[in-house]
Design an enzyme around this catalytic site. Sequence first.
Site, mmCIF file in Angstrom:
data_model
loop_
_atom_site.group_PDB
_atom_site.id
_atom_site.type_symbol
_atom_site.label_atom_id
_atom_site.label_comp_id
_atom_site.label_asym_id
_atom_site.label_seq_id
_atom_site.Cartn_x
_atom_site.Cartn_y
_atom_site.Cartn_z
ATOM 1 N N SER A 131 0.781 -1.357 0.108
ATOM 2 C CA SER A 131 0.088 -0.081 0.082
ATOM 3 C C SER A 131 0.901 1.092 -0.186
ATOM 4 C CB SER A 131 -0.862 -0.028 1.090
ATOM 5 O OG SER A 131 -1.440 1.266 1.568
ATOM 6 N N TYR A 135 -2.357 5.446 -4.048
ATOM 7 C CA TYR A 135 -3.375 6.406 -4.008
ATOM 8 C C TYR A 135 -2.911 7.462 -4.837
ATOM 9 C CZ TYR A 135 -5.811 3.951 -0.208
ATOM 10 O OH TYR A 135 -6.612 3.084 0.502
ATOM 11 N N THR A 149 -5.921 2.602 -6.763
ATOM 12 C CA THR A 149 -7.063 2.632 -6.118
ATOM 13 C C THR A 149 -8.027 3.776 -6.311
ATOM 14 O OG1 THR A 149 -6.000 1.407 -4.354
ATOM 15 C CG2 THR A 149 -7.913 2.378 -3.761
ATOM 16 N N LYS A 197 -8.351 -0.564 -9.101
ATOM 17 C CA LYS A 197 -9.122 -1.355 -7.864
ATOM 18 C C LYS A 197 -10.221 -0.355 -7.466
ATOM 19 C CE LYS A 197 -7.752 -2.914 -3.258
ATOM 20 N NZ LYS A 197 -8.177 -1.917 -2.182
ATOM 21 N N HIS A 247 -13.515 -1.747 -1.088
ATOM 22 C CA HIS A 247 -12.638 -1.391 -0.070
ATOM 23 C C HIS A 247 -12.862 -2.205 1.171
ATOM 24 C CE1 HIS A 247 -9.487 1.768 -0.290
ATOM 25 N NE2 HIS A 247 -9.262 1.142 1.160
#
Length: 381
Positions: free
Chosen positions: A107, A130, A156, A252, A276
């Site tokens: 992440s 992100y 994402t 995603k 999520h």
Amino acid sequence: MSKPLTIADLKILARRRVPKMFFDYADSGAWTESTYRANEDDFAKIKLRQRVLVDMTNRTLETTMIGEKAMMPVALAPTGMTGMQHADGEMLAAKAAEEFGVPFTLSTMSICSIEDVASVTSKPFWFQLYVMKDRGFVERLIGRAKAAKCSALVVTADLQILGQRHKDLRNGLSAPPKWTLKSFMQLATRPQWCLEMLGTKRRGFGNIVGHASNVSDLSSLGAWTAEQFDPKLSWDDIRWIKDLWGGKLIIKGILDEEDARAAADTGADAIIVSNHGGRQLDGAPSSISMLPKIIDAVGDRIEVHVDGGIRSGQDVLKAVALGARGTYIGRPFLYGLGAMGKDGVTTALNVIRNELDITMALCGKRDIQTVDRSILANVPF
Ligand SMILES: Cc1cc2nc3c(=O)[nH]c(=O)nc-3n(C[C@H](O)[C@H](O)[C@H](O)COP(=O)(O)O)c2cc1C
């Protein structure tokens, strides 16, 4: 408990070992948690066809996800603050995934940095992005993922603004953490965790602190993240990222057929049908209930993966039967990590592999590639 046999066992052990604020951070969904619950509950509504007297020898679960070989159709999902479930959590989980032969996704909001994970792995891992308002930071992050030889970028799309989780607010989980008597007690009752955490230098957001302008410590980080998620993120940005990255791209957070079509139009390599883990839009349908509709809409144009609510190998088999090329587990590996570190992640993967293998056999199949809807007794959505 002698030996954990299920993901539920690992969850019990993690609850005993991880301070409440971090255990709750994993075991929570947005608002009423109805979508979080639906993700798990809807898997149980799908029934399997029991088949008998067919050859069940020489079984294989091997597959590919975006062209990469995997020992089973399961990857580790990107999860923020994994290094708070266990000291150096992302490095341990990445090593466990590599040894097992499944993809690991790091992440953006990890504790261990891209470089930390690259330093302990020998095969490429995937990096989840992100998209922040500071596009210079995004460019540098993509550059670092390339330098670390990450083999896929997972963008994402479902977190342009942050859903609200009541447990985190009540526990004072924020950057910087709100230190109260309650939070001190939560740490004091988990001495082993504290000792291990004191033994590592990785306790901040490794991809951000020291890399984003004006972020040098936890309090400046809090202000930065609060205003950095980009509410204007658009399909044009996805095209910009795709060009900048130039490698395999996975989008995603797709939960709607129309968005799935738009994602396929970008030329990405795969989408992940996901809400999520029920942490964003409470009241959205479960991921597994949307999978058949999304497969019908774009299954012939783009690889479709799914996550949310997978707690057993049976759940993986059901997702594959409904057309998913791959699945991801978030909480199952976090519980394993919190319970037993790297061994716990390996245990979570072994539990799922064993359940997947036996279930596939009892449904009369020997090769995961031949699994389709014919193994299901019903599809309730
Ligand atoms: C504690 C936690 C942190 C997460 N952090 C991220 C993240 O940083 N980026 C992201 O794309 N998804 C994140 N997710 C969502 C997961 O990638 C995944 O979609 C979800 O966990 C799947 O559901 P499951 O936990 O039921 O398997 C997070 C999920 C959890 C539980």
